[in-house]
Structure formats: structure tokens, C-alpha cells
Scaffold this motif. Structure first.
Motif, PDB file in Angstrom:
ATOM      1  N   LYS A 165      27.257  -2.345 -64.673  1.00  0.00           N
ATOM      2  CA  LYS A 165      26.734  -3.036 -65.854  1.00  0.00           C
ATOM      3  C   LYS A 165      25.222  -2.898 -66.003  1.00  0.00           C
ATOM      4  CE  LYS A 165      30.684  -4.761 -67.195  1.00  0.00           C
ATOM      5  NZ  LYS A 165      30.992  -6.185 -67.184  1.00  0.00           N
ATOM      6  N   GLU A 166      24.518  -2.688 -64.879  1.00  0.00           N
ATOM      7  CA  GLU A 166      23.055  -2.648 -64.944  1.00  0.00           C
ATOM      8  C   GLU A 166      22.553  -1.381 -65.616  1.00  0.00           C
ATOM      9  OE1 GLU A 166      24.185  -0.962 -60.862  1.00  0.00           O
ATOM     10  OE2 GLU A 166      24.882  -2.531 -62.242  1.00  0.00           O
ATOM     11  N   GLY A 167      21.324  -1.436 -66.108  1.00  0.00           N
ATOM     12  CA  GLY A 167      20.703  -0.278 -66.726  1.00  0.00           C
ATOM     13  C   GLY A 167      20.288   0.756 -65.683  1.00  0.00           C
ATOM     14  N   VAL A 168      20.157   1.995 -66.123  1.00  0.00           N
ATOM     15  CA  VAL A 168      19.752   3.090 -65.247  1.00  0.00           C
ATOM     16  C   VAL A 168      18.647   3.883 -65.946  1.00  0.00           C
ATOM     17  CG1 VAL A 168      20.487   5.186 -64.063  1.00  0.00           C
ATOM     18  CG2 VAL A 168      22.076   3.277 -64.286  1.00  0.00           C
ATOM     19  N   ASN A 169      17.582   4.192 -65.224  1.00  0.00           N
ATOM     20  CA  ASN A 169      16.496   4.981 -65.795  1.00  0.00           C
ATOM     21  C   ASN A 169      16.870   6.464 -65.769  1.00  0.00           C
ATOM     22  OD1 ASN A 169      14.736   2.794 -66.286  1.00  0.00           O
ATOM     23  ND2 ASN A 169      14.077   2.811 -64.144  1.00  0.00           N
ATOM     24  N   ILE A 170      16.904   7.067 -66.948  1.00  0.00           N
ATOM     25  CA  ILE A 170      17.234   8.474 -67.073  1.00  0.00           C
ATOM     26  C   ILE A 170      15.946   9.282 -67.184  1.00  0.00           C
ATOM     27  CG2 ILE A 170      18.474  10.219 -68.400  1.00  0.00           C
ATOM     28  CD1 ILE A 170      20.297   8.122 -67.174  1.00  0.00           C
ATOM     29  N   ASP A 171      15.806  10.280 -66.310  1.00  0.00           N
ATOM     30  CA  ASP A 171      14.653  11.180 -66.342  1.00  0.00           C
ATOM     31  C   ASP A 171      15.198  12.603 -66.216  1.00  0.00           C
ATOM     32  OD1 ASP A 171      12.237  12.402 -66.265  1.00  0.00           O
ATOM     33  OD2 ASP A 171      11.473  11.350 -64.500  1.00  0.00           O
ATOM     34  N   PHE A 172      15.544  13.186 -67.368  1.00  0.00           N
ATOM     35  CA  PHE A 172      16.218  14.480 -67.380  1.00  0.00           C
ATOM     36  C   PHE A 172      15.466  15.520 -66.549  1.00  0.00           C
ATOM     37  CE2 PHE A 172      17.863  12.821 -71.524  1.00  0.00           C
ATOM     38  CZ  PHE A 172      19.216  12.819 -71.167  1.00  0.00           C
ATOM     39  N   GLY A 173      16.233  16.239 -65.728  1.00  0.00           N
ATOM     40  CA  GLY A 173      15.669  17.314 -64.933  1.00  0.00           C
ATOM     41  C   GLY A 173      15.121  16.902 -63.587  1.00  0.00           C
TER      42      GLY A 173
ATOM     43  N   VAL B 173      42.791  11.563 -69.570  1.00  0.00           N
ATOM     44  CA  VAL B 173      41.884  12.429 -68.830  1.00  0.00           C
ATOM     45  C   VAL B 173      40.706  11.592 -68.335  1.00  0.00           C
ATOM     46  CG1 VAL B 173      40.337  14.417 -68.951  1.00  0.00           C
ATOM     47  CG2 VAL B 173      42.520  14.452 -70.190  1.00  0.00           C
ATOM     48  N   GLY B 174      40.663  11.359 -67.038  1.00  0.00           N
ATOM     49  CA  GLY B 174      39.516  10.671 -66.460  1.00  0.00           C
ATOM     50  C   GLY B 174      38.358  11.646 -66.302  1.00  0.00           C
ATOM     51  N   VAL B 175      37.147  11.194 -66.569  1.00  0.00           N
ATOM     52  CA  VAL B 175      35.963  12.045 -66.483  1.00  0.00           C
ATOM     53  C   VAL B 175      34.906  11.340 -65.645  1.00  0.00           C
ATOM     54  CG1 VAL B 175      34.138  13.221 -67.761  1.00  0.00           C
ATOM     55  CG2 VAL B 175      36.438  13.019 -68.765  1.00  0.00           C
ATOM     56  N   SER B 176      34.508  11.943 -64.525  1.00  0.00           N
ATOM     57  CA  SER B 176      33.393  11.380 -63.760  1.00  0.00           C
ATOM     58  C   SER B 176      32.087  11.901 -64.357  1.00  0.00           C
ATOM     59  CB  SER B 176      33.501  11.721 -62.271  1.00  0.00           C
ATOM     60  OG  SER B 176      33.443  13.108 -62.057  1.00  0.00           O
ATOM     61  N   ILE B 177      31.069  11.055 -64.410  1.00  0.00           N
ATOM     62  CA  ILE B 177      29.876  11.281 -65.211  1.00  0.00           C
ATOM     63  C   ILE B 177      28.943  12.343 -64.650  1.00  0.00           C
ATOM     64  CG2 ILE B 177      28.412   9.541 -64.128  1.00  0.00           C
ATOM     65  CD1 ILE B 177      28.819  10.105 -67.906  1.00  0.00           C
ATOM     66  N   GLY B 178      29.030  12.587 -63.338  1.00  0.00           N
ATOM     67  CA  GLY B 178      28.127  13.558 -62.731  1.00  0.00           C
ATOM     68  C   GLY B 178      26.704  13.040 -62.628  1.00  0.00           C
ATOM     69  N   ASP B 179      25.757  13.948 -62.454  1.00  0.00           N
ATOM     70  CA  ASP B 179      24.341  13.590 -62.334  1.00  0.00           C
ATOM     71  C   ASP B 179      23.774  13.313 -63.717  1.00  0.00           C
ATOM     72  OD1 ASP B 179      21.400  13.934 -62.147  1.00  0.00           O
ATOM     73  OD2 ASP B 179      21.832  14.503 -60.072  1.00  0.00           O
ATOM     74  N   LEU B 180      23.379  12.072 -63.959  1.00  0.00           N
ATOM     75  CA  LEU B 180      22.910  11.660 -65.287  1.00  0.00           C
ATOM     76  C   LEU B 180      21.609  12.345 -65.706  1.00  0.00           C
ATOM     77  CD1 LEU B 180      23.764   7.881 -64.960  1.00  0.00           C
ATOM     78  CD2 LEU B 180      24.719   9.420 -66.691  1.00  0.00           C
ATOM     79  N   ASN B 181      20.883  12.895 -64.745  1.00  0.00           N
ATOM     80  CA  ASN B 181      19.661  13.626 -65.086  1.00  0.00           C
ATOM     81  C   ASN B 181      19.925  15.104 -65.366  1.00  0.00           C
ATOM     82  OD1 ASN B 181      18.039  11.393 -64.902  1.00  0.00           O
ATOM     83  ND2 ASN B 181      17.249  11.846 -62.854  1.00  0.00           N
ATOM     84  N   GLY B 182      21.172  15.505 -65.234  1.00  0.00           N
ATOM     85  CA  GLY B 182      21.560  16.877 -65.513  1.00  0.00           C
ATOM     86  C   GLY B 182      22.219  17.009 -66.874  1.00  0.00           C
TER      87      GLY B 182
END
Length: 349
Positions: A83-91, A10-19
């Protein structure tokens, strides 16, 4: 040959990381019994998923891989699409986050096309922040329609309640112009085929809702139902498709009429999705019927207002996984029946 359940990928696409996408994914596979039904592969980045599960206090193990030939059954695999980091800011609505959502999605679709994964379940995206020079689609469905063979159709499913759409993400004032006999015929045949192959309904009964109030009241309230919808349904019925209508949409669900049919087809987005979500919210699944590949998604959006709080309900996402697996198995069975009708008849006797 039917594959063992745990080997169905089952492949899963991550969607919006802030959601809430990552949260509902991790909560679903936190239950290790899910790994007896399938092998999940999240298209994203293992460091980000590890960060999110720590922040939300979700107790599950993620296993990072760099290519799909490294997938390990019995593990929650995370394919490092970047591979790079991503800044997560929920909402927060963030164009950069939208870029990573699409990077995950397009990589997962490519894997589905190549048959490196068996089914695809997509977490919610934000239709505004995904737009770019490289991606100019209203959402998942339109891109899937372009990339996968067939004619994509939005099919909302919750147990025996199934609602399809003649038109989906278009303005209401354009619905009438889009409705042609050719379109109606194509959509109904797509649903008829899906009901047989994907849902094991041998002789589907399909109801179609009228475009106008009271299905036009014989032309008093618009002409589309008499001039376009009825002739299309009549021809299909004469060809053996069990299609009925058009029915007045205002009372169709409240009166329980929908329970008599295997699927209901609405003329436009809100006509179908308002009653569907009223009856099934939290358990419904968005299935893209009519394609060679299998794709499902939960019936909700990014839910920025609760993202990062650890309170998102993962039931719809879990149901999306279950439905994708059911359809995968049903298609395998249908293919076997088609290839060996005599063998199937012998089993019945």
C-alpha cells in the motif's frame, strides 16, 4: 471443461520498477483486444501503475483490487500487494526497488501454486538488487524450481525455434563439472515431455550441441562429448527418445541445421542464447519448462538505458503472454486426450 478465453487469468509480476517492465506491461494491455484473450492481474500497486502510465503517456485503464476474489474480467486488474508509496527513479539500480520486485514475484508465485491464477508472466528483474536474507536466488527460474513441482529448465522459444539449456546461470569454468549423464538425461526428458504436452509435437526430434569446439574432435579438444554426452544420448535413443548429436555448435545455426529439429539443447547459457537472440531478438520468449505451473517472460532485461523514455518495445512481452496462453490451452487439450483416447480417435475418424 475448457474455460472461456477471457476467464483465463494471467498473473503478471511487476519486475524492476526502475526498468522497462511496467512500460511493456502497460503497452501490451493498452490494446483492449488482449482482454478478449485473458484477464490480466498485475501484482504491484495501482497508484504506482497509474503514475507510470501518466508519465509515459500510455492510454489504458487500470483497476485496483485488494484480493484475487475481486478480479474483474475485461479489466486490467492491479492487485495491491503493498500500500505504501515507492519512489521511482527510471534507470537507477536501487535495492529498495529490488525488494518490491521480489515482493510482487513471490506473491504471484504463491497465487500460481494456489491456482488463483492460471499462468504467470514475469517482467524483468535486476539479479543484483533482488538479493536479501529472504531471497537468495540468482533469478526467477531457481525460485520457481524450489516452489513448483518438477525440474525447471530454461527454454527459449520463438515460433518453431526452441532452445533449451543443460546448464544456465553458472560460470563457464564450472560447466564441465556440472555435466553428468544423469543431468543430460533429466534435461532431455524434460524437453521431450514439454514438446509433447506444451507444444503439441507428437514425436519430438531433439538436437544436442557439443560441449567443446567441434564436439571435441574425437577427444583431441576435450573428453566430455565422448565420455559423457554421447553415452547419455545413445541410451535415450535406445529408449525411444529421438535425440541426436552432439553437433558442432559453431556451424549448427548458421547452416540452418536447427530447422530440422523441434528443439535444440545447448550445453551452457551463451552457447544457446547468443544464436537464439541473434535470430529472434525482440520476439523471443523465455519459458520455464518442466514445472507444474506455467511461467513465461520476455527475452530482455530491465533496459535501464531506455527506461522512462517511452520507447521500449513490448513485442517480446506480448509474445510471452501469447505463449503462456497457448501452453495453457495445449495442456488442457493434452489432458483431455490422455483421459479420453478413444473419444479423440473417434473424432479423427
Amino acid at each position: 471443461m475448457t474455460r472461456k478465453a477471457e476467464n483465463v487469468i494471467v498473473g503478471v509480476s511487476i519486475g524492476d520498477l526502475n526498468g522497462v517492465g511496467s512500460e511493456v506491461i502497460l503497452k501490451t494491455f493498452q490494446d483492449t483486444r488482449m482482454l478478449e484473450f485473458c484477464t490480466p492481474v498485475i501484482f504491484g500497486n495501482v497508484k504506482i501503475l497509474s503514475f507510470i502510465k501518466k508519465v509515459l503517456n500510455i492510454n489504458c485503464n487500470v483497476y485496483g483490487i485488494d484480493s484475487l476474489d475481486q478480479v474483474v474480467p475485461g479489466k486490467l486488474n492491479v492487485l495491491n500487494v503493498w500500500k505504501e508509496g515507492v519512489n521511482i527513479d527510471f534507470g537507477k539500480n536501487d535495492d529498495t526497488i529490488g525488494k518490491y520486485a521480489i515482493q510482487s514475484f513471490t506473491a504471484a508465485v504463491a497465487a500460481l501454486k494456489a491456482k488463483d491464477i492460471d499462468v504467470l508472466v514475469t517482467a524483468p528483474i535486476n539479479k543484483y538488487n533482488i538479493q536479501s536474507e529472504d531471497f537468495k536466488f540468482p533469478g526467477h527460474t531457481d525460485y520457481l524450481d524450489k516452489e513448483l513441482e518438477g525440474d525447471a529448465l530454461m527454454f527459449m522459444v520463438q515460433d518453431d525455434l526452441r532452445v533449451g539449456l543443460l546448464t544456465d546461470h553458472i560460470p563457464v569454468n564450472e560447466v564441465s563439472a556440472h555435466l553428468t549423464e544423469a543431468l543430460i538425461r533429466k534435461k532431455i526428458l524434460t524437453i521431450n515431455k514439454s514438446l509433447k504436452e506444451d507444444f503439441r509435437v507428437n514425436r519430438p526430434k531433439i538436437a544436442v550441441l557439443g560441449v567443446n569446439p567441434h564436439s571435441g574432435d574425437n577427444g583431441v579438444i576435450g573428453h566430455e562429448d565422448d565420455d559423457v554426452v554421447k553415452p547419455a544420448l545413445k541410451k535415450l535413443f535406445e529408449e525411444g527418445v529421438m535425440v541426436f548429436g552432439p553437433y558442432s555448435a559453431d556451424s549448427f545455426f548458421g547452416s540452418g541445421q536447427y530447422e530440422k529439429y523441434d528443439a535444440v539443447i545447448a550445453a551452457y547459457h551463451d552457447q544457446g542464447l547468443i544464436p537464439f537472440k541473434t535470430l529472434s531478438f525482440g520476439k523471443g520468449v523465455n519459458y520455464t519448462a518442466g514445472l507444474e505451473g506455467i511461467r513465461t517472460s520476455p527475452d530482455h532485461g530491465t533496459a535501464y538505458e531506455i527506461a522512462g523514455k517511452g520507447i521500449a518495445d513490448n513485442n517480446s512481452f506480448k509474445e510471452a503472454v501469447y505463449l503462456a496462453l497457448d501452453i495453457y490451452n495445449h495442456r488442457q487439450e493434452y489432458a483431455d486426450v490422455t483421459k479420453n483416447p478413444l473419444k479423440t480417435r473417434e473424432k479423427q475418424l
